[in-house]
Design a protein around this motif. Structure first.
Motif, PDB file in Angstrom:
ATOM      1  N   SER A 150     -10.178  11.292   6.727  1.00 55.90           N
ATOM      2  CA  SER A 150      -9.360  12.444   6.360  1.00 55.90           C
ATOM      3  C   SER A 150      -8.152  12.572   7.299  1.00 55.90           C
ATOM      4  O   SER A 150      -7.300  11.688   7.326  1.00 55.90           O
ATOM      5  N   GLY A 151      -8.099  13.638   8.114  1.00 57.66           N
ATOM      6  CA  GLY A 151      -6.979  13.760   9.051  1.00 57.66           C
ATOM      7  C   GLY A 151      -6.942  12.623  10.052  1.00 57.66           C
ATOM      8  O   GLY A 151      -5.879  12.258  10.567  1.00 57.66           O
ATOM      9  N   GLY A 152      -8.124  12.029  10.350  1.00 53.28           N
ATOM     10  CA  GLY A 152      -8.168  10.860  11.216  1.00 53.28           C
ATOM     11  C   GLY A 152      -7.467   9.678  10.592  1.00 53.28           C
ATOM     12  O   GLY A 152      -6.873   8.846  11.296  1.00 53.28           O
ATOM     13  N   TYR A 153      -7.526   9.585   9.259  1.00 54.32           N
ATOM     14  CA  TYR A 153      -6.764   8.522   8.577  1.00 54.32           C
ATOM     15  C   TYR A 153      -5.296   8.921   8.437  1.00 54.32           C
ATOM     16  O   TYR A 153      -4.399   8.081   8.527  1.00 54.32           O
ATOM     17  N   TRP A 154      -5.060  10.199   8.216  1.00 53.18           N
ATOM     18  CA  TRP A 154      -3.678  10.706   8.091  1.00 53.18           C
ATOM     19  C   TRP A 154      -2.841  10.264   9.295  1.00 53.18           C
ATOM     20  O   TRP A 154      -1.732   9.739   9.134  1.00 53.18           O
ATOM     21  N   ILE A 155      -3.359  10.479  10.498  1.00 50.04           N
ATOM     22  CA  ILE A 155      -2.581  10.158  11.698  1.00 50.04           C
ATOM     23  C   ILE A 155      -2.485   8.644  11.930  1.00 50.04           C
ATOM     24  O   ILE A 155      -1.668   8.201  12.739  1.00 50.04           O
ATOM     25  N   SER A 156      -3.297   7.859  11.212  1.00 53.14           N
ATOM     26  CA  SER A 156      -3.273   6.406  11.387  1.00 53.14           C
ATOM     27  C   SER A 156      -2.201   5.730  10.535  1.00 53.14           C
ATOM     28  O   SER A 156      -1.859   4.563  10.769  1.00 53.14           O
ATOM     29  N   THR A 157      -1.695   6.440   9.540  1.00 49.81           N
ATOM     30  CA  THR A 157      -0.804   5.807   8.561  1.00 49.81           C
ATOM     31  C   THR A 157       0.493   5.224   9.138  1.00 49.81           C
ATOM     32  O   THR A 157       0.991   4.240   8.596  1.00 49.81           O
ATOM     33  N   PRO A 158       1.091   5.772  10.218  1.00 48.31           N
ATOM     34  CA  PRO A 158       2.347   5.179  10.700  1.00 48.31           C
ATOM     35  C   PRO A 158       2.179   3.846  11.432  1.00 48.31           C
ATOM     36  O   PRO A 158       3.176   3.212  11.792  1.00 48.31           O
ATOM     37  N   ALA A 159       0.950   3.411  11.689  1.00 46.98           N
ATOM     38  CA  ALA A 159       0.721   2.235  12.527  1.00 46.98           C
ATOM     39  C   ALA A 159       1.276   0.973  11.892  1.00 46.98           C
ATOM     40  O   ALA A 159       1.278   0.820  10.663  1.00 46.98           O
ATOM     41  N   ASN A 160       1.733   0.057  12.737  1.00 48.42           N
ATOM     42  CA  ASN A 160       2.118  -1.266  12.263  1.00 48.42           C
ATOM     43  C   ASN A 160       0.897  -2.020  11.738  1.00 48.42           C
ATOM     44  O   ASN A 160       0.984  -2.763  10.759  1.00 48.42           O
ATOM     45  N   VAL A 161      -0.234  -1.818  12.422  1.00 48.95           N
ATOM     46  CA  VAL A 161      -1.484  -2.468  12.038  1.00 48.95           C
ATOM     47  C   VAL A 161      -2.635  -1.480  12.261  1.00 48.95           C
ATOM     48  O   VAL A 161      -2.667  -0.795  13.279  1.00 48.95           O
ATOM     49  N   ILE A 162      -3.565  -1.423  11.291  1.00 49.08           N
ATOM     50  CA  ILE A 162      -4.767  -0.600  11.425  1.00 49.08           C
ATOM     51  C   ILE A 162      -5.971  -1.527  11.476  1.00 49.08           C
ATOM     52  O   ILE A 162      -6.164  -2.368  10.597  1.00 49.08           O
ATOM     53  N   ILE A 163      -6.784  -1.363  12.538  1.00 50.48           N
ATOM     54  CA  ILE A 163      -7.971  -2.202  12.737  1.00 50.48           C
ATOM     55  C   ILE A 163      -9.202  -1.297  12.807  1.00 50.48           C
ATOM     56  O   ILE A 163      -9.200  -0.284  13.508  1.00 50.48           O
ATOM     57  N   ALA A 164     -10.241  -1.673  12.075  1.00 47.70           N
ATOM     58  CA  ALA A 164     -11.494  -0.898  12.075  1.00 47.70           C
ATOM     59  C   ALA A 164     -12.663  -1.872  12.089  1.00 47.70           C
ATOM     60  O   ALA A 164     -12.513  -3.052  11.781  1.00 47.70           O
ATOM     61  N   SER A 165     -13.829  -1.363  12.446  1.00 49.13           N
ATOM     62  CA  SER A 165     -15.030  -2.205  12.410  1.00 49.13           C
ATOM     63  C   SER A 165     -15.669  -2.092  11.027  1.00 49.13           C
ATOM     64  O   SER A 165     -15.308  -1.224  10.220  1.00 49.13           O
ATOM     65  N   ASN A 166     -16.635  -2.965  10.760  1.00 51.52           N
ATOM     66  CA  ASN A 166     -17.332  -2.919   9.468  1.00 51.52           C
ATOM     67  C   ASN A 166     -18.030  -1.586   9.247  1.00 51.52           C
ATOM     68  O   ASN A 166     -18.145  -1.116   8.116  1.00 51.52           O
ATOM     69  N   SER A 167     -18.503  -0.973  10.333  1.00 50.27           N
ATOM     70  CA  SER A 167     -19.275   0.269  10.215  1.00 50.27           C
ATOM     71  C   SER A 167     -18.441   1.526  10.401  1.00 50.27           C
ATOM     72  O   SER A 167     -18.984   2.632  10.429  1.00 50.27           O
ATOM     73  N   THR A 168     -17.131   1.388  10.540  1.00 49.77           N
ATOM     74  CA  THR A 168     -16.257   2.562  10.651  1.00 49.77           C
ATOM     75  C   THR A 168     -16.277   3.351   9.337  1.00 49.77           C
ATOM     76  O   THR A 168     -16.167   2.783   8.253  1.00 49.77           O
ATOM     77  N   ILE A 169     -16.415   4.670   9.448  1.00 45.12           N
ATOM     78  CA  ILE A 169     -16.317   5.553   8.285  1.00 45.12           C
ATOM     79  C   ILE A 169     -14.874   6.040   8.194  1.00 45.12           C
ATOM     80  O   ILE A 169     -14.372   6.688   9.112  1.00 45.12           O
ATOM     81  N   THR A 170     -14.204   5.699   7.105  1.00 45.14           N
ATOM     82  CA  THR A 170     -12.788   6.062   6.986  1.00 45.14           C
ATOM     83  C   THR A 170     -12.494   6.511   5.551  1.00 45.14           C
ATOM     84  O   THR A 170     -13.398   6.698   4.738  1.00 45.14           O
ATOM     85  N   GLY A 171     -11.207   6.696   5.256  1.00 41.30           N
ATOM     86  CA  GLY A 171     -10.824   7.223   3.946  1.00 41.30           C
ATOM     87  C   GLY A 171     -10.936   8.729   3.923  1.00 41.30           C
ATOM     88  O   GLY A 171     -10.348   9.417   4.766  1.00 41.30           O
ATOM     89  N   SER A 172     -11.689   9.269   2.958  1.00 44.07           N
ATOM     90  CA  SER A 172     -11.837  10.720   2.769  1.00 44.07           C
ATOM     91  C   SER A 172     -10.469  11.388   2.642  1.00 44.07           C
ATOM     92  O   SER A 172     -10.192  12.394   3.285  1.00 44.07           O
TER      93      SER A 172
END
Length: 625
Positions: free
Chosen positions: A416-438
């Motif tokens: 949610s807002g955690g993804y919102w603030i990630s959007t300006p990144a040149n690259v987004i990296i997450a692990s297989n078990s990261t909960i994201t989206g929303s």
């Protein structure tokens, strides 16, 4: 008569003078005592710091084990972290379980330094007081444990029992010990939350919900008494995938199959019945552990491996809390590491939450610092205030536009807002078990006019417009309800447009995977929400690549604690320790925290302070395994 009055006044004045003089002396005495107390505490702390530094470096023999005796939980950024904390443990003779939060990245650095330390010849995992962490953090520690083991240094796990978080780390050991009456507590993964609809109805509280997104379930506890079918379906898929991933890691580490690790609870119960409830023997038979032994036998084995200490009471070892990290050499080129750990609220930081103003200030400082060549944003947040999230996002855009690359490393949750603030990144990296989206927005307002009517309290007044007097004591006007839904709708469309623009997709594409839908890392990369699967190491390497750096230094942007704060903290610990030690003579205190864990959302603890009452927030998933 005049002389009598004069004499009376003089006597009165003498009395007042004596009172003032003794009052001043008393105040001076109190001030002197207080200053001396603080001065003595300061001297004692200083001496303790010196002795701790001297003793910890001198006590490390040429053949010692590093004990990873984790206590409490693991987080990206502890709420209050100070290097003086470990000094006070020795100084005040406090137990390590008082250290409730441990920095994930300190643990990683300790393991990696110990791997190359010639004085450290092995590692002991003593996890009895470890309460847990999210699966992403545990996998990252597991990576460091694997590196340690591959260096040729053995790892031994020793405990009376292992819960799921403890066992995941223990599975990386060369050998797992369990005491004769011990057990390995594998149960599975679940989600659980409380629902308040009936309670709110009974209290006659009107809950006004404004939301966009079929899967935006953060508001369900306020409008239902149970989980909706579509949310139940989505959460079932999520926990099953996390559990499968957990078992896969264990099975690889233990060189067995996932079926052998967890054959199902009924099979486990049947086998335990046949073995007369011997949980330790069952763990050995199922290859969960390698040896059943008493503490005495294990102690002697460790003495044979690492040698005895000077007193002959134990083997040569040093606690991770006593092991001193060597500061890296300073370099001109730096990569800023900025951690966002917890819900995002409007304004400055508050305990347990991250303030949008505080993070924006850190990002702005890094942008104007000529030594900072790139930023790695570590996001471990379920989101929060839309206003605060947007403030952080705009600051990151300014950094990126200034020519400094921004790389996002997602932790256990960046939704949610955690993804919102990630959007300006040149690259987004997450692990297989990261909960994201929303990707979704909601608003929530409670009013208490019916509750007040019930007890005979009524509100009345005049206004210049229907929305000039919005209050929790009056019904929400229709005009304001329409305005709130408009705010939420507009924020949602802004959210998906922002994501579409940053991920080079159409708004229709994003809308299909949005609506509050939650994704794990390996699904998020398929949907184009992230760029790579990895951890913080991969994010740092990507920042180095994008900034074209050959030499670099990590600059951790942390809240600085001044010496007065440290002094007050230590004084509080002195008083707390004295009281507890006195009470322990008469009262046996039981710590229920280690026995009871309630997996519930933090809806009631969150600071609902967004100026428009709009939130990009996902509080349905526990961060602990």
């Amino acid at each position: 008569m005049f002389l009598m009055i004069k004499s009376f006044i003089q006597n009165i004045w003498k009395i007042i003078y004596k009172i003032l003089r003794y009052s001043i002396r008393t105040l001076h005495l109190i001030r002197t005592v207080i200053i001396n107390i603080f001065f003595i505490i300061f001297i004692v702390i200083s001496v303790g710091v010196y002795l701790n530094l001297r003793d910890s470096s001198a006590s490390l023999s040429k053949c010692s084990a590093l004990i990873l005796d984790l206590s409490g939980i693991i987080v990206d950024k502890p709420v209050t972290y100070s290097k003086f904390q470990k000094f006070s443990q020795h100084l005040l003779n406090t137990n390590k379980p008082n250290a409730k939060e441990n920095s994930l990245f300190d643990i990683i650095n300790i393991l990696r330094q110990a791997k190359n330390d010639p004085h450290i010849t092995g590692l002991i995992l003593s996890l009895k007081n470890f309460c847990g962490s999210n699966q992403t953090s545990l996998e990252y520690i597991g990576k460091a444990l694997r590196e340690f083991k591959e260096s040729g240094k053995p790892i031994y796990a020793i405990s009376d029992y292992y819960n799921q978080s403890q066992y995941l780390l223990a599975s990386y050991a060369n050998k797992i010990y369990l005491t004769p009456h011990g057990f390995v507590d594998l149960r599975g993964i679940s989600t659980s939350k409380l629902y308040y609809k009936s309670l709110l109805n009974n209290l006659k509280i009107n809950t006004h919900i404004f939301r966009v997104g079929r899967y935006k379930s953060a508001v369900e506890p306020f409008i239902q008494d149970q989980m909706s079918d579509h949310v139940r379906h989505e959460e079932t898929k999520l926990v099953n995938r996390l559990w499968d991933q957990y078992l896969q890691i264990i099975s690889i580490n233990r060189n067995t199959t996932t079926r052998s690790i967890f054959p199902g609870i009924n099979n486990i119960l049947n086998e335990l019945h046949r073995m007369q409830g011997d949980t330790a023997a069952y763990a050995l038979k199922n290859k969960w552990i390698d040896e059943i032994a008493s503490h005495f036998v294990i102690e002697n084995t460790m003495k044979e491996i690492f040698g005895s200490n000077k007193q002959g009471t134990s083997f040569n070892a040093i606690s991770m809390y006593d092991y001193n990290l060597i500061a890296p050499a300073k370099k001109d080129n730096q990569i800023a590491i900025i951690c966002i750990n917890g819900p995002i609220v409007d304004g400055p930081d508050i305990p347990g939450s991250i303030g949008g103003d505080t993070i924006a200030h850190k990002i702005r400082s890094a942008r104007f610092d000529p030594k900072i060549k790139a930023i790695v944003l570590r996001v471990n947040s379920p989101g929060g205030s839309v206003n605060a999230s947007e403030l952080i996002r705009l600051e990151l855009i300014a950094v990126r536009d200034s020519g400094k690359p921004v790389v996002v490393s997602m932790g256990g949750i960046a939704a949610s807002g955690g993804y919102w603030i990630s959007t300006p990144a040149n690259v987004i990296i997450a692990s297989n078990s990261t909960i994201t989206g929303s990707i979704g927005i909601f608003g929530i307002i409670n009013t208490f006019e019916k509750s007040l009517d019930t007890i005979g309290i009524h509100s009345d007044g005049v206004n210049t417009s229907p929305i000039s007097n919005i209050s929790i004591t009056t019904p929400l006007p229709t005009e304001y309800i329409n305005m709130m839904q408009l705010y939420v709708n507009t924020s949602y469309h802004y959210f998906i447009n922002t994501v579409a623009e940053s991920r080079c997709k159409t708004t229709e594409d994003i809308h299909k995977i949005a609506q509050g839908h939650v994704w794990l890392g390996y699904d998020a990369i398929k949907n184009g929400l992230i760029d790579n699967i990895g951890d913080l190491d991969d994010a740092i390497n990507k920042a180095i690549e994008l900034a074209h750096l050959k030499e670099y230094q990590l600059n951790w942007y942390e809240n600085k604690i001044n010496w007065i704060d440290v002094l007050i903290q230590q004084a509080n610990k002195v008083i707390h320790t004295i009281i507890i030690n006195l009470l322990n003579h008469y009262v046996s205190l039981i710590n229920f925290d280690n026995n009871i864990k309630i997996n519930n959302s933090n809806i009631l603890q969150f600071s609902w302070n967004d100026p428009k009452n709009c939130y990009a927030l996902d509080l349905n998933y526990s961060e602990q395994l």
